[in-house]
Design an enzyme around this catalytic site. Sequence first.
Site, mmCIF file in Angstrom:
data_model
loop_
_atom_site.group_PDB
_atom_site.id
_atom_site.type_symbol
_atom_site.label_atom_id
_atom_site.label_comp_id
_atom_site.label_asym_id
_atom_site.label_seq_id
_atom_site.Cartn_x
_atom_site.Cartn_y
_atom_site.Cartn_z
ATOM 1 N N CYS A 176 -50.880 20.466 12.590
ATOM 2 C CA CYS A 176 -50.785 21.726 13.335
ATOM 3 C C CYS A 176 -49.966 22.763 12.575
ATOM 4 C CB CYS A 176 -50.183 21.482 14.713
ATOM 5 S SG CYS A 176 -48.536 20.728 14.671
ATOM 6 N N SER A 218 -40.462 21.260 6.912
ATOM 7 C CA SER A 218 -41.011 21.253 8.265
ATOM 8 C C SER A 218 -40.414 22.347 9.132
ATOM 9 C CB SER A 218 -40.766 19.894 8.924
ATOM 10 O OG SER A 218 -41.445 18.866 8.248
#
Length: 421
Positions: free
Chosen positions: A50, A107
């Site tokens: 995602c 991240s």
Amino acid sequence: MPLFALGINHQTAPVELREKVAFAPDSLMMAYADLLTQPLVKEAVIISTCNRCEIYCHYEGLDISPILRWLTDFHDIEPGAFDQNFYSYQDQEAVNHLFRVACGLDSLVLGEPQILGQIKQGFASAGQAKAVNKTLNKWFQHAFSVAKRVRTDTQIGANAISVAFAAVSLARQIFSDLKKSRVLLIGAGETIELVGKYLLEHEVPNITIANRTLERAMGLVEQFNANAITLEEIPNHLAKSDIIISSTASPLPIIGKGMVECALKDRRHQPMLFIDIAVPRDIEQQVAELNDAYLYSVDDLQGIIEENKQARVEAAIEAEKIIVASVIDFMAWQESLKAVESIRLYRQNSEQLRDELLQRAIASLAKGNDSEKVLKELAFKLTNKLIHHPSQALTTVSQTGNEQDLALLRLTLGLSQQDEL
């Protein structure tokens, strides 16, 4: 052997762009089959989550625009639509990028562990598609090893930085063995679902989910092998719970001081942990006044989270050091591959010289020539041919006056300093 990493992520492109280049699981094998037909693409691994869509590849070219063109063509996107959003790295920078991604340093949530599992899954899919050979296999295995070392040697993943994770971490601090704890989760939204996943990772066997409607809770019941009750049943169930974590959208408190007093009496004052992560609060603040009842709000957890964010930043600095050293190691391995072909050719040439001279010696012996003379001639000619090129190299380097090159060449030929005396 050029290595490339290219793609988009949460830092370079909004979700509406990322979703356009995401690879659905049922299209992945077809994507690999098509990608490997592209000129100069030798190996490839696609990572599609995602937050990122990236292609790691062994690509024997310098211009990566054909790969970008393939990506837009495959997803039927207008050419050039993502030119400003894509990034690309080559060789050492590409290796460094993959290692940082695998360790969670690239991240959205610093140090999150899920990305490593996603990379491993992407690598496994590439293996199923026969898209991985020696180079990418070594690259990714090295990345997995680095990520494991970072997790072991630093505190990058030890500190909670999400409300759900912080809630479970707090419960672990108070009840050291969650396997023996009985947990009541109030609500059935995303936060409670995430809490349930963390509890499942710690093998909590006894979970009850309370929700306004049982139908909404049933999905979580199946997922966590839990029991389900309505909010009205909480007073009868509360005494059976050691840990209560609540997150609903109720405008009024669900658990009051009196309800908890009754539960503690039934429990003979065994301690209870209440974690209220709802806004407005689900649990009356007065519960904190009771002996053996420990109440934490979302603000309490936020303080833990902020402290842990800083701890992760500090741990990330240590992780970066590990990654830098690991990149150097991997690049040294890659550079060593260049010597493999040279060694093979050197051995092949030496064996060819040996075989030619040996055949001549055998033929000479067959003619009845003196065997001692034949063997001496064989040894003499073989020695001369083998030392011819090294002798030329020594002469050339000596004439340049480059002492460093001469020392290296002497070391390569097995000559010590004493050989000069």
